[in-house]
Design a protein around this motif. Sequence first.
Motif, PDB file in Angstrom:
ATOM      1  N   ASP A 108       1.006  -1.107   0.055  1.00 34.53           N
ATOM      2  CA  ASP A 108      -0.071   0.153   0.033  1.00 34.53           C
ATOM      3  C   ASP A 108       0.686   1.260  -0.086  1.00 34.53           C
ATOM      4  O   ASP A 108       0.270   2.317   0.239  1.00 34.53           O
ATOM      5  CB  ASP A 108      -1.061  -0.123   1.173  1.00 34.53           C
ATOM      6  N   GLN A 109       2.038   1.142  -0.319  1.00 31.59           N
ATOM      7  CA  GLN A 109       2.928   2.202  -0.302  1.00 31.59           C
ATOM      8  C   GLN A 109       3.594   2.286  -1.748  1.00 31.59           C
ATOM      9  O   GLN A 109       3.894   1.363  -2.463  1.00 31.59           O
ATOM     10  CB  GLN A 109       3.995   2.239   0.826  1.00 31.59           C
ATOM     11  N   SER A 110       4.101   3.559  -2.046  1.00 31.15           N
ATOM     12  CA  SER A 110       4.889   3.828  -3.038  1.00 31.15           C
ATOM     13  C   SER A 110       5.840   5.092  -2.886  1.00 31.15           C
ATOM     14  O   SER A 110       5.750   5.738  -2.043  1.00 31.15           O
ATOM     15  CB  SER A 110       4.211   3.832  -4.522  1.00 31.15           C
ATOM     16  N   LYS A 111       6.714   5.324  -3.663  1.00 30.35           N
ATOM     17  CA  LYS A 111       7.704   6.442  -4.038  1.00 30.35           C
ATOM     18  C   LYS A 111       7.746   6.769  -5.155  1.00 30.35           C
ATOM     19  O   LYS A 111       7.294   6.146  -6.062  1.00 30.35           O
ATOM     20  CB  LYS A 111       8.962   6.229  -3.398  1.00 30.35           C
ATOM     21  N   GLY A 112       7.609   8.232  -5.380  1.00 37.72           N
ATOM     22  CA  GLY A 112       7.786   8.844  -6.775  1.00 37.72           C
ATOM     23  C   GLY A 112       8.211  10.213  -6.787  1.00 37.72           C
ATOM     24  O   GLY A 112       8.458  10.965  -5.738  1.00 37.72           O
ATOM     25  N   ALA A 113       7.647  10.947  -7.855  1.00 37.26           N
ATOM     26  CA  ALA A 113       7.999  12.211  -8.077  1.00 37.26           C
ATOM     27  C   ALA A 113       6.840  12.766  -8.900  1.00 37.26           C
ATOM     28  O   ALA A 113       6.517  12.364 -10.071  1.00 37.26           O
ATOM     29  CB  ALA A 113       9.289  12.379  -9.162  1.00 37.26           C
ATOM     30  N   SER A 114       6.037  13.414  -8.424  1.00 38.79           N
ATOM     31  CA  SER A 114       4.711  14.053  -9.102  1.00 38.79           C
ATOM     32  C   SER A 114       4.675  15.508  -8.575  1.00 38.79           C
ATOM     33  O   SER A 114       5.234  16.195  -7.962  1.00 38.79           O
ATOM     34  CB  SER A 114       3.583  13.387  -8.201  1.00 38.79           C
ATOM     35  N   VAL A 115       3.635  16.042  -9.681  1.00 38.38           N
ATOM     36  CA  VAL A 115       3.354  17.465  -9.526  1.00 38.38           C
ATOM     37  C   VAL A 115       2.106  17.782  -9.547  1.00 38.38           C
ATOM     38  O   VAL A 115       1.405  17.108 -10.260  1.00 38.38           O
ATOM     39  CB  VAL A 115       3.928  18.463 -10.575  1.00 38.38           C
ATOM     40  N   ALA A 116       1.321  18.554  -8.543  1.00 34.70           N
ATOM     41  CA  ALA A 116       0.206  19.032  -8.469  1.00 34.70           C
ATOM     42  C   ALA A 116      -0.169  20.052  -9.481  1.00 34.70           C
ATOM     43  O   ALA A 116       0.712  21.011  -9.806  1.00 34.70           O
ATOM     44  CB  ALA A 116      -0.306  19.456  -6.903  1.00 34.70           C
ATOM     45  N   ILE A 117      -1.222  19.876 -10.020  1.00 40.76           N
ATOM     46  CA  ILE A 117      -1.619  20.910 -11.090  1.00 40.76           C
ATOM     47  C   ILE A 117      -2.761  21.685 -10.703  1.00 40.76           C
ATOM     48  O   ILE A 117      -3.830  21.146  -9.957  1.00 40.76           O
ATOM     49  CB  ILE A 117      -1.841  19.928 -12.504  1.00 40.76           C
ATOM     50  N   ALA A 118      -3.217  23.014 -11.399  1.00 30.15           N
ATOM     51  CA  ALA A 118      -4.021  23.789 -10.773  1.00 30.15           C
ATOM     52  C   ALA A 118      -5.509  23.194 -11.306  1.00 30.15           C
ATOM     53  O   ALA A 118      -6.579  23.459 -10.953  1.00 30.15           O
ATOM     54  CB  ALA A 118      -4.036  25.182 -11.493  1.00 30.15           C
ATOM     55  N   ASP A 119      -5.429  22.348 -12.688  1.00 29.24           N
ATOM     56  CA  ASP A 119      -6.694  21.654 -12.877  1.00 29.24           C
ATOM     57  C   ASP A 119      -6.920  20.460 -11.814  1.00 29.24           C
ATOM     58  O   ASP A 119      -6.088  19.530 -11.783  1.00 29.24           O
ATOM     59  CB  ASP A 119      -6.607  21.089 -14.541  1.00 29.24           C
ATOM     60  N   GLY A 120      -8.163  20.384 -11.400  1.00 31.31           N
ATOM     61  CA  GLY A 120      -8.524  19.510 -10.172  1.00 31.31           C
ATOM     62  C   GLY A 120      -9.773  18.917 -10.263  1.00 31.31           C
ATOM     63  O   GLY A 120     -10.492  19.065 -11.388  1.00 31.31           O
ATOM     64  N   VAL A 121     -10.370  18.664  -9.105  1.00 33.04           N
ATOM     65  CA  VAL A 121     -11.434  18.100  -8.815  1.00 33.04           C
ATOM     66  C   VAL A 121     -12.376  18.831  -7.416  1.00 33.04           C
ATOM     67  O   VAL A 121     -11.888  19.277  -6.561  1.00 33.04           O
ATOM     68  CB  VAL A 121     -11.456  16.669  -8.641  1.00 33.04           C
ATOM     69  N   VAL A 122     -13.557  19.228  -8.012  1.00 32.39           N
ATOM     70  CA  VAL A 122     -14.228  19.590  -6.832  1.00 32.39           C
ATOM     71  C   VAL A 122     -15.270  18.732  -6.328  1.00 32.39           C
ATOM     72  O   VAL A 122     -15.892  17.735  -7.416  1.00 32.39           O
ATOM     73  CB  VAL A 122     -15.155  20.982  -7.185  1.00 32.39           C
ATOM     74  N   ALA A 123     -15.511  18.317  -5.081  1.00 31.34           N
ATOM     75  CA  ALA A 123     -16.560  17.581  -4.521  1.00 31.34           C
ATOM     76  C   ALA A 123     -17.407  18.320  -3.653  1.00 31.34           C
ATOM     77  O   ALA A 123     -16.988  19.075  -2.632  1.00 31.34           O
ATOM     78  CB  ALA A 123     -16.015  16.307  -3.687  1.00 31.34           C
ATOM     79  N   ASP A 124     -18.809  18.111  -3.916  1.00 30.49           N
ATOM     80  CA  ASP A 124     -19.758  18.916  -3.174  1.00 30.49           C
ATOM     81  C   ASP A 124     -20.452  17.778  -2.208  1.00 30.49           C
ATOM     82  O   ASP A 124     -21.197  16.992  -3.038  1.00 30.49           O
ATOM     83  CB  ASP A 124     -20.598  19.625  -4.305  1.00 30.49           C
ATOM     84  N   VAL A 125     -20.297  17.953  -1.092  1.00 36.70           N
ATOM     85  CA  VAL A 125     -21.161  16.889  -0.045  1.00 36.70           C
ATOM     86  C   VAL A 125     -22.073  17.486   0.559  1.00 36.70           C
ATOM     87  O   VAL A 125     -21.824  18.354   1.295  1.00 36.70           O
ATOM     88  CB  VAL A 125     -19.961  16.269   0.708  1.00 36.70           C
ATOM     89  N   THR A 126     -23.356  16.828   0.370  1.00 39.80           N
ATOM     90  CA  THR A 126     -24.639  17.276   1.132  1.00 39.80           C
ATOM     91  C   THR A 126     -25.149  16.116   1.728  1.00 39.80           C
ATOM     92  O   THR A 126     -24.924  14.836   1.480  1.00 39.80           O
ATOM     93  CB  THR A 126     -25.453  17.930   0.158  1.00 39.80           C
ATOM     94  N   LEU A 127     -26.302  16.282   2.604  1.00 38.00           N
ATOM     95  CA  LEU A 127     -27.179  15.305   3.005  1.00 38.00           C
ATOM     96  C   LEU A 127     -27.814  14.750   1.930  1.00 38.00           C
ATOM     97  O   LEU A 127     -28.333  15.369   1.137  1.00 38.00           O
ATOM     98  CB  LEU A 127     -27.934  15.886   4.153  1.00 38.00           C
ATOM     99  N   ALA A 128     -27.933  13.406   1.818  1.00 33.85           N
ATOM    100  CA  ALA A 128     -28.495  12.783   0.696  1.00 33.85           C
ATOM    101  C   ALA A 128     -30.078  12.860   1.102  1.00 33.85           C
ATOM    102  O   ALA A 128     -30.419  12.811   2.314  1.00 33.85           O
ATOM    103  CB  ALA A 128     -27.957  11.269   0.591  1.00 33.85           C
ATOM    104  N   GLU A 129     -30.692  13.054  -0.203  1.00 33.77           N
ATOM    105  CA  GLU A 129     -32.482  13.092   0.154  1.00 33.77           C
ATOM    106  C   GLU A 129     -32.973  11.867  -0.305  1.00 33.77           C
ATOM    107  O   GLU A 129     -32.387  10.949  -1.087  1.00 33.77           O
ATOM    108  CB  GLU A 129     -32.641  14.181  -0.651  1.00 33.77           C
ATOM    109  N   GLY A 130     -34.382  11.644   0.075  1.00 31.31           N
ATOM    110  CA  GLY A 130     -35.061  10.503  -0.415  1.00 31.31           C
ATOM    111  C   GLY A 130     -35.458   9.395   0.794  1.00 31.31           C
ATOM    112  O   GLY A 130     -34.932   9.898   1.837  1.00 31.31           O
ATOM    113  N   PRO A 131     -36.420   8.846   0.566  1.00 32.14           N
ATOM    114  CA  PRO A 131     -37.037   8.206   1.514  1.00 32.14           C
ATOM    115  C   PRO A 131     -35.998   7.052   2.286  1.00 32.14           C
ATOM    116  O   PRO A 131     -36.132   6.693   3.452  1.00 32.14           O
ATOM    117  CB  PRO A 131     -38.161   7.276   1.000  1.00 32.14           C
ATOM    118  N   ASP A 132     -35.057   6.680   1.665  1.00 34.12           N
ATOM    119  CA  ASP A 132     -34.211   5.637   2.008  1.00 34.12           C
ATOM    120  C   ASP A 132     -32.752   6.139   2.449  1.00 34.12           C
ATOM    121  O   ASP A 132     -32.212   5.702   3.344  1.00 34.12           O
ATOM    122  CB  ASP A 132     -33.926   4.416   1.041  1.00 34.12           C
ATOM    123  N   ALA A 133     -32.334   7.108   1.752  1.00 33.90           N
ATOM    124  CA  ALA A 133     -31.342   8.020   2.127  1.00 33.90           C
ATOM    125  C   ALA A 133     -31.034   8.800   3.217  1.00 33.90           C
ATOM    126  O   ALA A 133     -32.070   9.555   3.584  1.00 33.90           O
ATOM    127  CB  ALA A 133     -30.433   8.717   1.005  1.00 33.90           C
TER     128      ALA A 133
END
Length: 281
Positions: A20-45
């Motif tokens: 479960d480990q690795s070593k490397g060389a990587s660069v973070a870029i300005a193009d990324g991912v947004v996650a919008d987390v809210t309470l799930a709606e519906g009768p079961d959620a």
Amino acid sequence: MRAFAPGSVTAVFAPGETADQSKGASVAIADGVVADVTLAEGPDAGSSTTDEPDAERPTADDHVVTVGGEPTDFEPVELALRKLDLPNAARVDVTAEVPIGRGFGASGAATLATVIAANAEFDLAMSREDLLEIAHRAEVEAGTGLGDVFVQHRGGLVVGDGGDPRKFARETTIEYSSFGPIATEEALADEDLMARVQREGTALLDALPDDPTLADLTRESWEFAQAIDLPTAAVREAVEAVESAGGTASMAMVGETVFAVGVEGVLENQTEVCPEGAELQ
């Protein structure tokens, strides 16, 4: 609650001492991912709350994950939500500025952004280190990455492993083009490929200068990609175009994607190094 995590491009990597480990060389870029987390709606959620001690707690099936507005199975995100042990079911709407499954660490970015946003949305009061570990474990279990979240957590150019990496500030324009996906899970399960990665990646990382430039790293990365016999015809053609224009290019690990420095307008997309890591928006 919304959180952003930068994408990341891994130039070179090698498996660590444990699976479960690795070593490397990587660069973070300005193009990324947004996650919008809210309470799930519906009768079961989200039917279980802390005020209903006898109610059945939500399972992973209660959580809802969408990508670009479409419900989807997103294993590392779902695993991370399960590990958070939320008091209610969550809805996660993922918006990706980079293609998923093409070497930009999109799965790791989505997972890291999700746990950061969920921590705030559900008042979990968990530490950044605990959230990072949950995101990392979810990625490893899903087979979608070995260390992307550690880069996306820090930003900049990151060299080393998750436990003791070196971060370098870089202000460099990066161009990229993507031609198709390479299944990370299949690549990591390919014993012959990973043996080459271990040999070539370790040698390259050990030989990196103490203060590497992105051009130096990209040049060495292309030698690494060729040594492990991963570049496709499309990748080779794009790298040749960059080199003909006076730049340096290589292949993102792991995707049919070319990234380049030292050129302008050769590849179809342009971004910057993201100096900071994932954060709430």
